[in-house]
Each structure stands twice: as structure tokens, then as C-alpha cells.
Design a protein around this motif. Structure first.
Motif, PDB file in Angstrom:
ATOM      1  N   SER A 238      41.759  33.445  37.971  1.00 27.67           N
ATOM      2  CA  SER A 238      40.506  32.726  38.271  1.00 27.67           C
ATOM      3  C   SER A 238      40.227  32.631  39.766  1.00 27.67           C
ATOM      4  CB  SER A 238      40.542  31.303  37.677  1.00 27.67           C
ATOM      5  OG  SER A 238      40.693  31.362  36.277  1.00 27.67           O
ATOM      6  N   LYS A 239      40.975  33.427  40.563  1.00 28.51           N
ATOM      7  CA  LYS A 239      40.767  33.401  42.020  1.00 28.51           C
ATOM      8  C   LYS A 239      39.956  34.594  42.511  1.00 28.51           C
ATOM      9  CE  LYS A 239      45.211  31.089  42.818  1.00 28.51           C
ATOM     10  NZ  LYS A 239      46.556  31.232  43.425  1.00 28.51           N
ATOM     11  N   PHE A 240      39.986  35.660  41.704  1.00 26.41           N
ATOM     12  CA  PHE A 240      39.374  36.912  42.134  1.00 26.41           C
ATOM     13  C   PHE A 240      38.868  37.618  40.887  1.00 26.41           C
ATOM     14  CE2 PHE A 240      40.486  41.554  43.068  1.00 26.41           C
ATOM     15  CZ  PHE A 240      39.312  41.825  43.743  1.00 26.41           C
ATOM     16  N   LYS A 241      37.671  38.210  40.975  1.00 21.52           N
ATOM     17  CA  LYS A 241      37.162  38.929  39.816  1.00 21.52           C
ATOM     18  C   LYS A 241      36.461  40.211  40.243  1.00 21.52           C
ATOM     19  CE  LYS A 241      32.610  36.698  39.402  1.00 21.52           C
ATOM     20  NZ  LYS A 241      31.728  35.880  38.557  1.00 21.52           N
TER      21      LYS A 241
ATOM     22  N   GLU B 183      42.511  37.409  27.154  1.00 25.70           N
ATOM     23  CA  GLU B 183      42.893  36.359  28.100  1.00 25.70           C
ATOM     24  C   GLU B 183      44.389  36.098  27.988  1.00 25.70           C
ATOM     25  OE1 GLU B 183      40.302  33.197  26.810  1.00 25.70           O
ATOM     26  OE2 GLU B 183      38.756  33.741  28.280  1.00 25.70           O
ATOM     27  N   ASN B 184      44.937  35.430  28.998  1.00 27.26           N
ATOM     28  CA  ASN B 184      46.356  35.039  28.995  1.00 27.26           C
ATOM     29  C   ASN B 184      47.292  36.245  28.943  1.00 27.26           C
ATOM     30  OD1 ASN B 184      48.454  33.082  29.004  1.00 27.26           O
ATOM     31  ND2 ASN B 184      48.692  33.281  26.790  1.00 27.26           N
ATOM     32  N   LEU B 185      46.920  37.321  29.636  1.00 29.19           N
ATOM     33  CA  LEU B 185      47.802  38.480  29.771  1.00 29.19           C
ATOM     34  C   LEU B 185      48.456  38.384  31.148  1.00 29.19           C
ATOM     35  CD1 LEU B 185      46.789  42.176  28.953  1.00 29.19           C
ATOM     36  CD2 LEU B 185      48.578  41.547  30.557  1.00 29.19           C
TER      37      LEU B 185
ATOM     38  N   ILE C 243      42.519  39.300  49.879  1.00 29.93           N
ATOM     39  CA  ILE C 243      43.590  38.542  50.534  1.00 29.93           C
ATOM     40  C   ILE C 243      43.489  37.099  50.063  1.00 29.93           C
ATOM     41  CG2 ILE C 243      44.577  37.824  52.734  1.00 29.93           C
ATOM     42  CD1 ILE C 243      43.262  40.319  53.979  1.00 29.93           C
ATOM     43  N   LEU C 244      44.461  36.693  49.279  1.00 31.61           N
ATOM     44  CA  LEU C 244      44.417  35.377  48.622  1.00 31.61           C
ATOM     45  C   LEU C 244      44.770  34.254  49.584  1.00 31.61           C
ATOM     46  CD1 LEU C 244      46.182  36.469  45.317  1.00 31.61           C
ATOM     47  CD2 LEU C 244      43.729  36.141  45.681  1.00 31.61           C
TER      48      LEU C 244
ATOM     49  N   VAL D 136      47.765  35.889  35.870  1.00 29.77           N
ATOM     50  CA  VAL D 136      47.075  35.873  34.577  1.00 29.77           C
ATOM     51  C   VAL D 136      45.833  36.760  34.676  1.00 29.77           C
ATOM     52  CG1 VAL D 136      45.920  34.458  32.840  1.00 29.77           C
ATOM     53  CG2 VAL D 136      47.898  33.542  34.081  1.00 29.77           C
ATOM     54  N   ILE D 137      45.826  37.795  33.833  1.00 27.31           N
ATOM     55  CA  ILE D 137      44.717  38.740  33.810  1.00 27.31           C
ATOM     56  C   ILE D 137      43.825  38.442  32.611  1.00 27.31           C
ATOM     57  CG2 ILE D 137      44.088  41.186  33.804  1.00 27.31           C
ATOM     58  CD1 ILE D 137      45.855  40.417  36.170  1.00 27.31           C
ATOM     59  N   SER D 138      42.522  38.451  32.839  1.00 25.69           N
ATOM     60  CA  SER D 138      41.551  38.318  31.752  1.00 25.69           C
ATOM     61  C   SER D 138      40.568  39.473  31.839  1.00 25.69           C
ATOM     62  CB  SER D 138      40.786  36.994  31.856  1.00 25.69           C
ATOM     63  OG  SER D 138      41.669  35.891  31.813  1.00 25.69           O
ATOM     64  N   ILE D 139      40.192  40.008  30.685  1.00 23.49           N
ATOM     65  CA  ILE D 139      39.272  41.144  30.625  1.00 23.49           C
ATOM     66  C   ILE D 139      38.153  40.803  29.649  1.00 23.49           C
ATOM     67  CG2 ILE D 139      39.024  43.620  30.136  1.00 23.49           C
ATOM     68  CD1 ILE D 139      42.245  43.506  30.390  1.00 23.49           C
TER      69      ILE D 139
END
Length: 773
Positions: A717-720, A693-695, A772-773, A701-704
């Protein structure tokens, strides 16, 4: 603030690090005071301060250590007997070390009856200051003299020339104080390292009898190579609230104004709070990593701590940029290829500064000829084991790993000013390598001494290393592979900057490819060997260098496969339990934990995995899995490892030992930064349950999250994305949209995309997903 569990991973680490000061706690168990203290690779205190309690007749008072807690933040110890108690609280922060001694009287005497009377004792503090005990890099006797002086009843000063000053201080006045010379015979040493054709390494110590034996017979001012000091301070122990005494030292670079000593007035508890705040600030900018394998998780955070502990801010005009020390217990100076690897660990901090600054001192120290020196001295010296130095750096270079580093840093932070800073100087460096080191102008540059190889006593040097100089010079495979990559990076950088790279760069690359395949490559052995410079004579010793062409397009598909299958993945060649060894197992000199004669060096393993991954991911996975699984049980980051067991060898707290950070985030988690965003390409290892998290990439911000074969990747946290396999893809992150293109469009069936309030377009025909955000 960083969670407590992150700090818990550091509990096995006992040493403390400041800016120019490092404290080795290996001798400190049950020791009242501070044992081994190292300053800038030049001065060692062995010990800095042994603290003893004496009766007024100078007889010793026996004390028992009843409790101790040694962490990277501080040292706390309790000592007592039937009558008195002493608590030691020691903290090192930047260039200031403080020891708070709180002392008091117990309410009961030896008989066990109430006794409230005061007790008078003497505190004796003694230490030994050793100047460059290893003898490197100061060979001239007049450069080996330090000057010690008792300044007043609270302060001792130790100076070296006009370079630095150490002050030892006490808040309580000295009752008596003196200095004296220490002879070489009085300095004890114990060998801890030896290897073929290299200097031995020793641990040093000056016994108490030499520091205190001639009590009161010393001097107020001494000039010598090694100096002892001894002071006594009268103390009165009373019952009730304990009294306090502060003792410590500062290190000041004389010609630099800001020496981080504005904390002088802080008490020990305040210093510890500042130190914890500093670590918190680091961990808050670090991608968070959790794994069901706690050894992997621990080595990740240990690596971040050791990387930050190596940070050195020298200041001044010669070394204006902060850098990471190779090892503050042995190699304080800045080294060219070490810094290139340090920057690859700093790459993952959510702050571009440390990674981008790490190698800039080499550009400001570049010679007019274009040569980039491999070692930058903190203080003027006469060279490292030879004399042809300008006193500030070596007149020799090192493998240009910067070819990889500056490209990776640009991909992560895409800062064109960073590219501009390096582009012209690296063009000049390439020109120097061509003009002065390519003897036959055939695309193969030479190294001239053992230090330039980076592999100081590799068996490929045995027959030509003569007092550190190579005769004849050597055209090394690995050195020239890195130059080939450097030239390719210059062409890429020119395009990014809107420039035309000089046409000769491509010509030089073509020559290198041709010469490596016709001169260095051995058809019968299917292996690349070094050459005596300007000749066709091969040095037929199989080392890791012969695998380095796998980083490039030089071998071609057929030869690549032979190198991988016949050598890299052969258990009788280079596939040890902890790969990659620096020498093939079949070589007669192979020894699994012997320096460059068969040990595993983490930066070599990192480089080979990095080069293999694109075309040989299965081989890269095998090397990574073996390396991690055999080395993460160590509680530290080591200089090198036993290539059979993975046990740490050489120096602990080693800078490039922190490459675990990149291995975990780039290869285990699978994130490869690109200018447009990143590639997702995890290698297959046994470590398949973790979260990152927090990459931060491209302000996102990317979380894996991985559980077995399943991955979840979140974007702000908008797209997964949910994946049921490790399907590789490229991800482009732009303002207002995120696009994903799978390497294999058939894997679209394994991917599910979801967003709360954004439009998602999935195209099975192209294997692409657009949010598309």
C-alpha cells in the motif's frame, strides 16, 4: 479470520479428512452412522458404523432422514418417526472421529395424543474392517492378519502387528458385543476403474446381513484378514432435553509417541470448532483470489482445501517431515514426483514450512548408493508388486521433477539452508543415475519398470512391459529431460552456495543434449522418441514425452518451432479441447479418458506450460486457457481428466490436481517468484477480471487487480503501478527500494507509478522505474 465466502466454495465437497483417516461420504446420504472410512491405504471400514434402531424384540424401527448437511467440517443428520428423534453430529479431526447422537422422545404417540412415557429401544452398531482389499502392497499371508478384541464394555481394539491400533469406543456401555471373521465371498466389490495392463480398482462393501446375521454368535477376540463387529446399546428415550451418546474411533501409530489424540476429551462441537480454526488459519496464510468467473474462484479455494486435507504427519524416525498424501482414499504413501508437484502448490502459502518440508523425507530415505526411492511406505511392506524392497521404500526411482521444485522453492523463499539440505544428496543422486542407469555413458539414463516411468501403462511401454519390469530397459525422453534440468539446477545451486559444481555435471549435460538430438530426434517426424536402452532403436509412439524437450535449450529454435506448430498446437495431434493429452490423437490407442493412453494429466499440462512460457507465451496461453476453461466446472481436483471434455476422471481429491493454485497465481495473475523479487508475466486467457491480495514476496505484500487489459499492482500500500497492457517486467524488492525494469522499454508509456510519500524515478531510456521508500 477467513471470510465466509471462502468456506462457501467448499460446500460441494462432502468428504472429511483427518491425519491418517479419511471418510468417503459418497455412501452416506440418508445413512445413520459413518459409511466408507479409509486408514493409511491399508485398512478400509466398509462401513465403519451402520447405526440402527431396534425394538427390544430385535425388530427394526423405521426412521426417516428429515434433514442432512454434509460439509468438509462435519456431518449433521436428523432422523425421526412418530415417536422418537435422533440427531447425528459427526466430526473428524486429526486421528479422532466422533459421532454425537442426541436422542429423545416426542411428546405425542402414533395416535397424536399426548404421551410422556419413556420408550426403551436398542441401538445396534455394526461395521466391517477390511485389510488391504486391493492386495497392494501386502502379498504375504502372515502380513494380512489383523487382530480384533473387545477390550471392555466401552472399547473394541483392532491391531495390525506392531504398527498401528484402531480403537472403536462408546460412552454408553455395550449391552452385547461380538467380533467375527468375514470371508472374501462376503466382501462385495464393484469395479470403478480398469485400463490396459493395470490392476482393476474396486469399491468394497459388506452388507448388513453379513454383519448382523449371526447375532450374538461371534467371539471376543478374532485374528483374520477381515473382521466384523456388532454391538448393541440399550437406550431410554424420554421427553424433554435429549440424551447424548458419543461413539467414535481413534487411530494410533504404535511406535510414535505423539499421535494427536490429546483431543480425546473434546466433545464433537469443540472438535468442529478446532477444525474450523485450522481451516481459518490456512486461509489466513493463503493469497486471496477473487474472480468474476466463480468457477475459477471456487477451484482455487477447493485446491487449497484438498492440498491441506492431504497433509500427513506420520512422525517417527523414518518419515520425520510432514508431507502431502497423493490421495487418502487410495495412495497414502509418499511418492517422489507427486510430492514434487505438491510442493509447487504449497509454494504459494505465506509460510515456507510446508513447501520446504514436502520432499525432505526422500533425502532422509536415500539409499547409500545415491538412489532416491519413488515410494516411501508408511508401514513396513514387502514392496509394491515386486519383492526386491527393503520394506520401507521401493528400490526404484521416478521422474526427478524435484529439479524444478527445489529451484522454485528457493526462488520464493531464498533460504540457503534449504539449498544445502538438498545439494549434496542430489549430487549423489545424479551420480547414481550416471553410474547405474546410463548404460552406454552417453547422457541417457534408463528406467527399468513401469512404476519408474510414472506413466504406468503408456503405449510406449506396451511391447516391453513384462510383469511390470521393462525388457529391454527404456531411455525415456521426459525422464532424461528432467535429469538434464536437475544437472542445471545443481550448477545453479552450487553458485548460490559459493561452491564449484563438479565439472562432470556440465559434461553430462552436453552428452544428453547431443544424444537427444542425434539419437532420440527423428528428422522425418520432427519428434523426439524414447529409445531401447543402449541402442538406437526408437519407440515410435507419439506421447507427451516427445514434447518435454521444450522445457530446455536442447532442441534449438528451429526444432522448438516445429514441435510447437506441428504437434502441440495441431488439433489432430496434441491440441485437444482439454490439452495436453498423454498420447497424440493420431495414435490408434488414443482414448480421451483412458489413463496414460490419451487422458489429460494436470501435472503434465502444468509442466509443458511451465516450459513453454518463456519462449512461446502464445502457445502456453492457448494450452492454459483451454485446460482451465474445460476443467474448472468440476467440483473437485482429479487424478486426470478427459482430454476432450475436461470432465474429471480417476480419483477425486488428488494431490497434484491442486496445481490450479500455481496455474492461477503464476500464469493468470502473472507472478513468477525470483530470488530478487518476481517477474510479472501473465499469460493471455479469457480470465481477465480478478484480484489477488495478501501475496507475500520478500516481506512485501503484493496485490494485483485486473480489469480487461488494465492491471494495478500494489506493494504494501506504499507504491502502486497502473498498466494499460500486460507489459512484462522484472521487479527487484530490496530494503528501502523497489525497482521495476520492463522487458520492452517502449511499454513505459503504458505504465503509471504512484506513491503517497516515496520518491519515484522513471527512466524512459532504460524502461525502468525506481521507488525509494
Amino acid at each position: 479470520m477467513a471470510e465466509k465466502w471462502k468456506f462457501d466454495h467448499l460446500r460441494a465437497l462432502k468428504s472429511q479428512f483427518g491425519n491418517m483417516i479419511a471418510i468417503d461420504e459418497s455412501r452416506n446420504t440418508g445413512f445413520l452412522g459413518s459409511a466408507g472410512v479409509f486408514l493409511s491405504s491399508i485398512v478400509q471400514f466398509q462401513p465403519l458404523a451402520e447405526i440402527e434402531l431396534l425394538n427390544e424384540d430385535m425388530s427394526p424401527v423405521s426412521l426417516t432422514c428429515s434433514n442432512e448437511e454434509i460439509t468438509p467440517l462435519s456431518v449433521c443428520k436428523d432422523f425421526k418417526n412418530e415417536t422418537v428423534t435422533i440427531r447425528e453430529h459427526q466430526v473428524l479431526y486429526d486421528d479422532l472421529l466422533k459421532i454425537d447422537l442426541s436422542y429423545g422422545r416426542k411428546g405425542y404417540g402414533k395416535s397424536g395424543k399426548q404421551d410422556n412415557s419413556s420408550v426403551r429401544k436398542l441401538l445396534r452398531i455394526s461395521g466391517a474392517c477390511l485389510f488391504s482389499p486391493q492386495g497392494v502392497p501386502y502379498h504375504w499371508d502372515q502380513r494380512k492378519q489383523i487382530t480384533g478384541q473387545i477390550v471392555d464394555r466401552h472399547t473394541i481394539s483392532i491391531k495390525w502387528q506392531d504398527s498401528f491400533e484402531i480403537k472403536i469406543f462408546s460412552t454408553e456401555a455395550f449391552g452385547n458385543a461380538y467380533l467375527n471373521r468375514i470371508s472374501d465371498e462376503e466382501v462385495g466389490k464393484k469395479e470403478y476403474f480398469s485400463s490396459f495392463n493395470l490392476k482393476k480398482r474396486y469399491n468394497y462393501w459388506v452388507e448388513n446381513k453379513y454383519r448382523t446375521g449371526d447375532y450374538g454368535k461371534g467371539q471376543k477376540k478374532v485374528k483374520a484378514r477381515n473382521i466384523l463387529y456388532c454391538i448393541t446399546i440399550p437406550l431410554i428415550f424420554n421427553e424433554g432435553e435429549p440424551a447424548h451418546l458419543e461413539f467414535g474411533m481413534t487411530f494410533k501409530i504404535i511406535d510414535v509417541k505423539d499421535n494427536n489424540l490429546h483431543f480425546n476429551d473434546s466433545d464433537v462441537k469443540s472438535l468442529e470448532s478446532k477444525k474450523k480454526e485450522s481451516l481459518n488459519a490456512l486461509f489466513d496464510r493463503v493469497p486471496s483470489f477473487k474472480s468474476d468467473n466463480k468457477q475459477l474462484e471456487r477451484i482455487y479455494y477447493t485446491s487449497w482445501y484438498i492440498l491441506s486435507a492431504g497433509k500427513t504427519n506420520f512422525g517417527g524416525s523414518r518419515l520425520p517431515y510432514p508431507f502431502t498424501s497423493v490421495n487418502k482414499f487410495h495412495y497414502y504413501n509418499q511418492f517422489f514426483w507427486d510430492s514434487a508437484y505438491h510442493a509447487l502448490s504449497w509454494l504459494w502459502l505465506n509460510d515456507s514450512g510446508p513447501a520446504e518440508d514436502e520432499m525432505k523425507n526422500f533425502i532422509t530415505s536415500q539409499y547409500n548408493s545415491g538412489m532416491i526411492p519413488y515410494e516411501l511406505f508408511l508401514f513396513p511392506a514387502n514392496g509394491r508388486e515386486w519383492m526386491e524392497s527393503d520394506g520401507n521404500s521401493t528400490t526404484a526411482t521416478q521422474p526427478p521433477v524435484i529439479a524444478i521444485t527445489w529451484m522454485e522453492i528457493y526462488k520464493k523463499f531464498h533460504n540457503k539452508e534449504y539449498l544445502k539440505f538438498f545439494y549434496e544428496p542430489l549430487l549423489r543422486y545424479e551420480n547414481w543415475l550416471w553410474l547405474y542407469r546410463d548404460l552406454k555413458k552417453r547422457g541417457l539414463s534408463s528406467v527399468t519398470n513401469i512404476w519408474e516411468t510414472g506413466c504406468d501403462n503408456s503405449p510406449r511401454l506396451d511391447h516391453i512391459a513384462k510383469n511390470r519390469v521393462l525388457d529391454p530397459f527404456l531411455e525415456e525422453v521426459d525422464f532424461n529431460v528432467l535429469i538434464y534440468l536437475l544437472r542445471g539446477s545443481l550448477i545453479y545451486a552450487a553458485g548460490e552456495l559459493g561452491l564449484d559444481a563438479p565439472s562432470y555435471i556440465k559434461d553430462h549435460m552436453d552428452l544428453t543434449r547431443q544424444s537427444m538430438n542425434t539419437l532420440m530426434y527423428d528428422q522425418a517426424d520432427a519428434f523426439y522418441y524414447d529409445l531401447h536402452s543402449g541402442s538406437t532403436e526408437k519407440v515410435k509412439v507419439k506421447t507427451h514425452a516427445g514434447l518435454f524437450p521444450l522445457l530446455t535449450d536442447i532442441p534449438g529454435e528451429k526444432r522448438e518451432k516445429e514441435l510447437v506448430n506441428r504437434y502441440l498446437l495441431a488439433e489432430d495431434e496434441f491440441l485437444t479441447a482439454c490439452p495436453v493429452p498423454t498420447v497424440s490423437i493420431k495414435e490408434p490407442v488414443y482414448s480421451s479418458n483412458d489413463f496414460w493412453r490419451g487422458a489429460n494429466w494436470p501435472q503434465i499440462t502444468w509442466t509443458i506450460i511451465y516450459g513453454l512460457k518463456k519462449h512461446h507465451p502464445e502457445a502456453a496461453s492457448e494450452i492454459l486457457d483451454r485446460f482451465l476453461s474445460t476443467t474448472i466446472a468440476n467440483d473437485n481436483c482429479y487424478e486426470y481428466y478427459d482430454s476432450q471434455t475436461g470432465e474429471g476422471a480417476g480419483l477425486s481429491y488428488q494431490g497434484w490436481g491442486t496445481l490450479y493454485i500455481d496455474m492461477i497465481l503464476r500464469h493468470v495473475a502473472g507472478i513468477e517468484p525470483e530470488v530478487y523479487g518476481f517477474r510479472f508475466s501473465p499469460l493471455s486467457t479469457r480470465f481477465d477480471r480478478f484480484s489477488v491480495e495478501n501475496l507475500i514476496l520478500n516481506n512485501t505484500v503484493i496485490s494485483i487487480y485486473r480489469t480487461g487489459n488494465r492491471f494495478r499492482i500494489r506493494f504494501d500500500s506504499k507504491f502502486k503501478l497502473d498498466l494499460t497492457s500486460a507489459a512484462a517486467f522484472s521487479c527487484k524488492i530490496e530494503p528501502g527500494k523497489i525497482s521495476v525494469i520492463l522487458d520492452n522499454k517502449d511499454n513505459i508509456k503504458d505504465v503509471a507509478a504512484e506513491s503517497i510519500d516515496s520518491e519515484i524515478i522513471i527512466n524512459p531510456e532504460s524502461g525502468s522505474i525506481l521507488c525509494i521508500l
